[in-house]
Design an enzyme around this catalytic site. Structure first.
Site, PDB file in Angstrom:
ATOM      1  N   HIS A 268       0.838  -1.209   0.000  1.00 14.93           N
ATOM      2  CA  HIS A 268       0.000   0.000   0.000  1.00 14.93           C
ATOM      3  C   HIS A 268       0.873   1.260   0.000  1.00 14.93           C
ATOM      4  O   HIS A 268       0.717   2.140  -0.854  1.00 14.93           O
ATOM      5  CB  HIS A 268      -0.911  -0.024   1.237  1.00 14.93           C
ATOM      6  CG  HIS A 268      -1.803   1.165   1.371  1.00 14.93           C
ATOM      7  ND1 HIS A 268      -3.118   1.160   0.973  1.00 14.93           N
ATOM      8  CD2 HIS A 268      -1.568   2.417   1.846  1.00 14.93           C
ATOM      9  CE1 HIS A 268      -3.659   2.352   1.198  1.00 14.93           C
ATOM     10  NE2 HIS A 268      -2.727   3.138   1.739  1.00 14.93           N
ATOM     11  N   GLU A 269       1.805   1.312   0.943  1.00 16.99           N
ATOM     12  CA  GLU A 269       2.657   2.503   1.039  1.00 16.99           C
ATOM     13  C   GLU A 269       3.564   2.625  -0.182  1.00 16.99           C
ATOM     14  O   GLU A 269       3.843   3.731  -0.646  1.00 16.99           O
ATOM     15  CB  GLU A 269       3.484   2.478   2.335  1.00 16.99           C
ATOM     16  CG  GLU A 269       2.654   2.446   3.625  1.00 16.99           C
ATOM     17  CD  GLU A 269       1.616   3.554   3.732  1.00 16.99           C
ATOM     18  OE1 GLU A 269       1.783   4.617   3.091  1.00 16.99           O
ATOM     19  OE2 GLU A 269       0.606   3.344   4.444  1.00 16.99           O
ATOM     20  N   GLU A 298      -4.586   7.854  -3.061  1.00 15.75           N
ATOM     21  CA  GLU A 298      -5.126   6.594  -2.552  1.00 15.75           C
ATOM     22  C   GLU A 298      -5.443   5.629  -3.691  1.00 15.75           C
ATOM     23  O   GLU A 298      -5.382   4.421  -3.518  1.00 15.75           O
ATOM     24  CB  GLU A 298      -6.385   6.902  -1.725  1.00 15.75           C
ATOM     25  CG  GLU A 298      -6.735   5.858  -0.705  1.00 15.75           C
ATOM     26  CD  GLU A 298      -5.744   5.714   0.453  1.00 15.75           C
ATOM     27  OE1 GLU A 298      -4.866   6.584   0.624  1.00 15.75           O
ATOM     28  OE2 GLU A 298      -5.838   4.706   1.169  1.00 15.75           O
TER      29      GLU A 298
END
Lengths: 505, 505
Positions: A268-269, A298
């Site tokens: 995700h990061e 996002e």
């Protein structure tokens, strides 16, 4: 002509200095969150405050006003290059936002939110909503004052939304979310009726931290996170932070009893970070060298975490690696077992632990409550009850205390109303981008299956990353996908995925 | 009265801001040296440059001039508290030093030294003094221009010395060094004649990096380095850096084939760091919250590295720990074996590899050459020859190439003439402080033997650390020891130590 060239140069140098202040503070923040010794933190906070104040002062200085005025003259503005135009647009926005709030009011609000964050931590720890209530009431009061100062079109909440997702309004979101909610709830019911469960026991064995660290590094490097322009550390809450495109850092948090927590937070990061690593180098020092919005940001993290990271193709490609990294823990687990395990759907109380399907329901609940709190239709005192009602409606479960309910997230204590919806907007954008990617590169999943992730990053860089903050979110989505924001791609994607995972009919 | 209180407040706030800039840059520098990804470094250097420029501008701003003038009025100055007095003294020095150099000249010099450092690296790599020679010639020329601008009393070189060791002059150093040199050379000859060798084989076995890291952390924590106010990392060149007294970081470099390299560099850097961790908290933000001088700083690192770290008492106390940490490597090694091994004397070409005795000879050689280069008595072209002659005189060996001779150190490429002597001044101060410590706490070595290192740190904090930059080096030495700088303590210490280690008669 000569004159406006001089102003342009001065403006560039001025903004570069602001960007340098911002970068310095980003390094200091990263340091505070990854390993700065406790005894030096109080003084460090003063350094950060000083640098932030310099930045703020520059954003509303008379020189800034004059340069914006000169560059904004119609005759001049039309002749500026696109980067300059975007810089003027963004700095004007910043100027107007910062200049219009009386300094004393802003100061009060800053003090309030920093106290509120401490109060929230304590209230969450003791699960005592009443202790946090006065802070939240005051914060909402200030936000309403800001809305009155800044003005609004349509719904009052639009002004807050605009801080995180420029151009997006309640009028746009409401119908999108209504449809997404209906279809998500219905899909969830079908999954629950199907009564099939994923076997997640393999993911819950003992995975030593040092092995996980190595494995996460390996995965990140494979999917295209550039370690020559970043680094992976550990921190209490995983985050990514862009200092400049040549230095975009990520952190993760490792749980030794769980393989997927660190893995998916790392991916995700890294999604956020790959975005910032690929912003066009000429945007360095323009304050445009960051993500277009929280939602677009996002979209990148969710795309990598869910659409790619939880795909069958991804697990098929990495299966030999994961099996070799954890031979004992995963003995007997097939690709399909792992694929199903990481896609388990299970309504839960905590947003950050939610699966891909129910996650958006957590967001919509918060979005609806935020709107009502801002308009005053909902009183803070009634928030826990309203929370429980909506949880029951959407997910069929209710919190057993405030900590697992309205106190679970940090956002409100910092005044971040309008932020939550960007998480679901990110999911919506991600699915739209995936559809456009499929249109342009129909066999991209086969590339994933062969580990050729650079095809994806290349496409994303062309259509999203390189622009940084030059384009607004809607422009990026339109130019990449050929249409405006559309949640149908997400609902179709979810439908297809869970039909596959849960063998729905 | 009211007015001068206002000026004091304004001055404090102004200097605090400068200190905050300095702290921010220190964090950025630490980050660059410990793990910042390569692709972001160029832009990071610009951030550092911007912050340094802001600091510099503040140091010579008209406001600074006015505040110094007001606070410097005799009537006002005498009523200032000691901290304020020291702040005024230091900022005036900074103002005068920075203001008197024409900006263009300083800019040229900055560019020259940054290019010279790159040229030096390459010249050292290829061992080609001729390639570095023009840079060194230009640097010496600039330094002489600065000396003419700043003025000098006695020897021209005094002005350079004063940058690193305020109050110390050639007239003070020359006789001290002459005596120290004579006695060191004579002691070295006696050791060599004695013909006894230390068994260093135990130190040269395989010591895994992770084990060494743990062991170094253990030792540092034991001797009083506060990990809640610091951290230990690895870097190419070990260093310590004080951000504020609550955050003073150290680094080390680990060699897997050598136990003592990392260990003594860790202890050395911890000596620097313990100093800064114990500066009085009220000096934070005054720009006095740093070491009094390079020499006083070095007295602390050398004290811990050599006087304590290479003492029999130290090895006696830590013997069970080191034996437990490395049971295989050290099987059969006694306390005495290790004590003798870490105190081996062996003339060598490279300063940073030199032992405690010959180290000062390396320094004196550089000090004498620097003086002659500045006065013009020695031409840069003749430096390698002069170097070889002195090496032969003092140590009985000569470099086999430029890299192991005049190109070995970075200092000259950065214009740091006047810096080298502070290393030996540090050794001299350290021995003086040890004598004073012995006078105040006669059984302190017994405390070391019991691992009670806090007795030492407490004493050093009372007499040295807490003052930061409030006192000048000579004042610190006089108040701690009751006399001025005196090299006899060092020669006595060395005499005693090597009589013991080499069983001289």
């Amino acid at each position: 002509m000569e004159n406006h060239k001089n102003t342009e140069q001065a403006f560039r140098a001025y903004v570069k200095k602001m960007a340098d202040y911002k970068e310095a503070n980003a390094v200091l923040s990263w340091d505070l969150m990854t390993g700065a010794p406790p005894k030096g933190k109080e003084q460090r906070a003063e350094v950060i405050g000083m640098l932030a104040t310099e930045f703020f002062k520059m954003s509303i200085a008379p020189e800034m006003y004059e340069m914006l005025a000169r560059l904004g003259e119609e005759d001049t503005y039309t002749r500026l290059d696109p980067v300059m135009k975007a810089m003027v647009r963004e700095m004007r926005k910043e100027y107007e936002k910062n200049k219009s709030i009386p300094a004393a009011l802003f100061q009060e609000y800053t003090v309030l939110t920093s106290k509120a964050q401490i109060a929230w931590e304590e209230a969450k720890r003791t699960s005592d909503f009443a202790a946090f209530r006065p802070y939240l009431e005051k914060i909402i009061n200030y936000l309403n004052q800001f809305i009155d100062i800044w003005g609004y079109e349509g719904h009052r909440y639009n002004t807050l939304l605009d801080k995180y997702e420029p151009g997006i309004t309640v009028e746009i979101i409401d119908p999108l979310f209504a449809d997404l909610r209906k279809k998500s709830v219905s899909l969830l019911e079908r999954i629950q009726e199907r009564g099939k469960t994923s076997d997640t026991t393999y993911l819950k064995k003992r995975y030593p931290a040092s092995e996980q660290r190595k494995f996460n590094e390996f995965i990140l490097q494979k999917i295209g996170y550039d370690f020559l322009a970043g680094r992976l550390d550990e921190s209490t809450h995983p985050f990514s932070i862009g200092l400049n495109p040549g230095d975009v850092r990520v952190t993760t948090k490792i749980y030794e009893q769980d393989l997927q927590m660190a893995l998916f937070s790392s991916i995700h990061e890294a999604g956020h970070a790959i975005y910032e690593q690929n912003i066009a180098p000429e945007l360095v020092g323009t304050l445009l060298s960051e993500g277009a919005s929280m939602g677009i940001h996002e979209s990148q993290s969710r795309f990598w975490e869910n659409i790619i990271g939880r795909s069958e193709a991804f697990w098929s490609y990495f299966y030999p690696n994961v099996a070799a990294a954890f031979p004992e823990q995963l003995a007997g687990a097939s690709v399909q077992t792992l694929y199903r395990a990481v896609n388990q759907v299970q309504p839960s109380l905590i947003r950050i632990e939610a699966d891909e399907l129910t996650y958006n329901l957590h967001i919509m609940l918060r979005y609806e409550l935020e709107k009502s709190l801002i308009t005053g239709d909902l009183h803070v005192a009634d928030l826990p009850g309203a929370w429980a009602d909506k949880m029951d409606d959407y997910l069929g479960i209710t919190p057993f205390d405030d900590a697992s309910g309205a106190l679970q997230d940090v956002h409100w204590s910092g005044g971040d109303f309008g932020y939550f919806p960007t998480y679901s907007l990110g999911n919506i954008y991600a699915a739209q981008l995936e559809a456009a990617l499929t249109r342009d590169i129909p066999d991209y999943k086969e590339a994933v299956r062969r580990g050729e992730f650079d095809i994806i990053t290349h496409w994303m860089t062309q259509h999203v990353h390189r622009y940084g903050k030059m384009l607004e979110p809607a422009e990026i989505i339109r130019s990449a996908t050929g249409e405006g924001i559309n949640a149908d791609y997400l609902t179709t994607y979810l439908e297809n995925k869970y039909t596959d995972v849960y063998e729905l009919v």
